[in-house]
Scaffold this motif. Structure first.
Motif, PDB file in Angstrom:
ATOM      1  N   THR A 125       0.839  -1.194   0.000  1.00 25.46           N
ATOM      2  CA  THR A 125       0.000   0.000   0.000  1.00 25.46           C
ATOM      3  C   THR A 125       0.875   1.244   0.000  1.00 25.46           C
ATOM      4  O   THR A 125       1.828   1.336   0.769  1.00 25.46           O
ATOM      5  N   LEU A 126       0.537   2.196  -0.875  1.00 27.79           N
ATOM      6  CA  LEU A 126       1.254   3.472  -0.860  1.00 27.79           C
ATOM      7  C   LEU A 126       1.003   4.154   0.473  1.00 27.79           C
ATOM      8  O   LEU A 126      -0.066   4.003   1.076  1.00 27.79           O
ATOM      9  N   LYS A 127       1.965   4.910   0.930  1.00 29.58           N
ATOM     10  CA  LYS A 127       1.810   5.651   2.169  1.00 29.58           C
ATOM     11  C   LYS A 127       0.746   6.727   1.983  1.00 29.58           C
ATOM     12  O   LYS A 127       0.575   7.259   0.884  1.00 29.58           O
ATOM     13  N   GLU A 128       0.030   7.034   3.060  1.00 31.85           N
ATOM     14  CA  GLU A 128      -1.064   8.002   2.989  1.00 31.85           C
ATOM     15  C   GLU A 128      -0.612   9.361   2.487  1.00 31.85           C
ATOM     16  O   GLU A 128      -1.401  10.087   1.884  1.00 31.85           O
ATOM     17  N   ASP A 129       0.655   9.717   2.702  1.00 37.35           N
ATOM     18  CA  ASP A 129       1.110  11.027   2.241  1.00 37.35           C
ATOM     19  C   ASP A 129       1.492  11.035   0.762  1.00 37.35           C
ATOM     20  O   ASP A 129       1.838  12.072   0.217  1.00 37.35           O
ATOM     21  N   GLU A 130       1.393   9.875   0.067  1.00 41.39           N
ATOM     22  CA  GLU A 130       1.731   9.819  -1.350  1.00 41.39           C
ATOM     23  C   GLU A 130       0.553  10.139  -2.270  1.00 41.39           C
ATOM     24  O   GLU A 130       0.745  10.414  -3.452  1.00 41.39           O
ATOM     25  N   PHE A 131      -0.683  10.073  -1.738  1.00 41.38           N
ATOM     26  CA  PHE A 131      -1.846  10.362  -2.577  1.00 41.38           C
ATOM     27  C   PHE A 131      -2.949  10.990  -1.742  1.00 41.38           C
ATOM     28  O   PHE A 131      -2.967  10.879  -0.525  1.00 41.38           O
ATOM     29  N   THR A 132      -3.870  11.647  -2.422  1.00 43.84           N
ATOM     30  CA  THR A 132      -4.975  12.347  -1.783  1.00 43.84           C
ATOM     31  C   THR A 132      -6.292  11.766  -2.291  1.00 43.84           C
ATOM     32  O   THR A 132      -6.439  11.526  -3.489  1.00 43.84           O
ATOM     33  N   VAL A 133      -7.230  11.582  -1.376  1.00 41.83           N
ATOM     34  CA  VAL A 133      -8.563  11.102  -1.739  1.00 41.83           C
ATOM     35  C   VAL A 133      -9.536  12.262  -1.582  1.00 41.83           C
ATOM     36  O   VAL A 133      -9.640  12.844  -0.511  1.00 41.83           O
ATOM     37  N   GLY A 134     -10.224  12.601  -2.674  1.00 41.84           N
ATOM     38  CA  GLY A 134     -11.235  13.649  -2.640  1.00 41.84           C
ATOM     39  C   GLY A 134     -12.625  13.053  -2.765  1.00 41.84           C
ATOM     40  O   GLY A 134     -12.800  11.838  -2.695  1.00 41.84           O
ATOM     41  N   ASP A 135     -13.619  13.907  -2.973  1.00 42.70           N
ATOM     42  CA  ASP A 135     -15.004  13.432  -3.115  1.00 42.70           C
ATOM     43  C   ASP A 135     -15.178  12.499  -4.307  1.00 42.70           C
ATOM     44  O   ASP A 135     -15.930  11.537  -4.242  1.00 42.70           O
ATOM     45  N   SER A 136     -14.480  12.807  -5.402  1.00 44.72           N
ATOM     46  CA  SER A 136     -14.636  11.978  -6.601  1.00 44.72           C
ATOM     47  C   SER A 136     -13.304  11.581  -7.224  1.00 44.72           C
ATOM     48  O   SER A 136     -13.287  10.985  -8.294  1.00 44.72           O
ATOM     49  N   THR A 137     -12.182  11.918  -6.572  1.00 39.69           N
ATOM     50  CA  THR A 137     -10.868  11.671  -7.169  1.00 39.69           C
ATOM     51  C   THR A 137      -9.888  11.037  -6.188  1.00 39.69           C
ATOM     52  O   THR A 137     -10.015  11.169  -4.982  1.00 39.69           O
TER      53      THR A 137
END
Length: 163
Positions: A125-137
């Motif tokens: 799993t990628l580290k949480e600081d490597e990607f952002t989760v938005g409402d639709s992205t």
């Protein structure tokens, strides 16, 4: 937070089972596409009824790679899932950016993975600081994403009104 993670896991399990058990009907679809290196931004999209998943990326190194995108709807049309992955395992491309977007659904769960160098077949799993989760992205984070991607999974709640 644990309840949300348990619900997300349950939703993922439901969608995964739906995909596995109903792959021959109109609730799931898996298509192959080429991920192209060269640094240019490319987008691949797939629809399921009124829902759509788009994967936008730029990558460097190597040659084209065959990837798969699966989209699916739960039996009650309440969840829309999208998975993008390299079936041969580890990708040898370096992703300079990625963004996955759901149209018609709000992201409830998302995960992104790379694969270990040792053996190359174990998802990490990628580290949480490597990607952002938005409402639709789900989007890479500039300066934090380590350019390794082998799989991306998103589950969204559809916008159906309850009676």
């Amino acid at each position: 937070m644990a309840i949300i993670n348990n619900l997300a896991f349950l939703a993922l399990l439901v969608v995964t089972l739906t995909v596995a058990l109903a792959s021959a009907d109109d609730r799931t679809k898996t298509v192959e596409f080429n991920v192209k290196p060269g640094g240019e931004v490319h987008t691949f999209s797939e629809k399921m009824r009124e829902y759509e998943c788009s994967f936008t990326y730029a990558s460097q190194g190597g040659t084209n790679e065959q990837w798969l995108m699966s989209v699916g709807l739960s039996d009650d049309d309440g969840l829309f899932s999208c998975s993008v992955w390299r079936p041969q395992g580890k990708s040898y491309l370096f992703f300079t950016q990625f963004k996955a977007e759901l149209k018609g659904a709000k992201v409830e769960y998302a995960s992104a993975y790379s694969q270990t160098a040792a053996g190359g077949q174990r998802d990490v799993t990628l580290k949480e600081d490597e990607f952002t989760v938005g409402d639709s992205t789900v989007t890479h984070k500039d300066g934090k994403f380590r350019a390794e991607l082998s799989k991306l999974t998103i589950i969204g709640r559809t916008r159906h009104d309850e009676l």
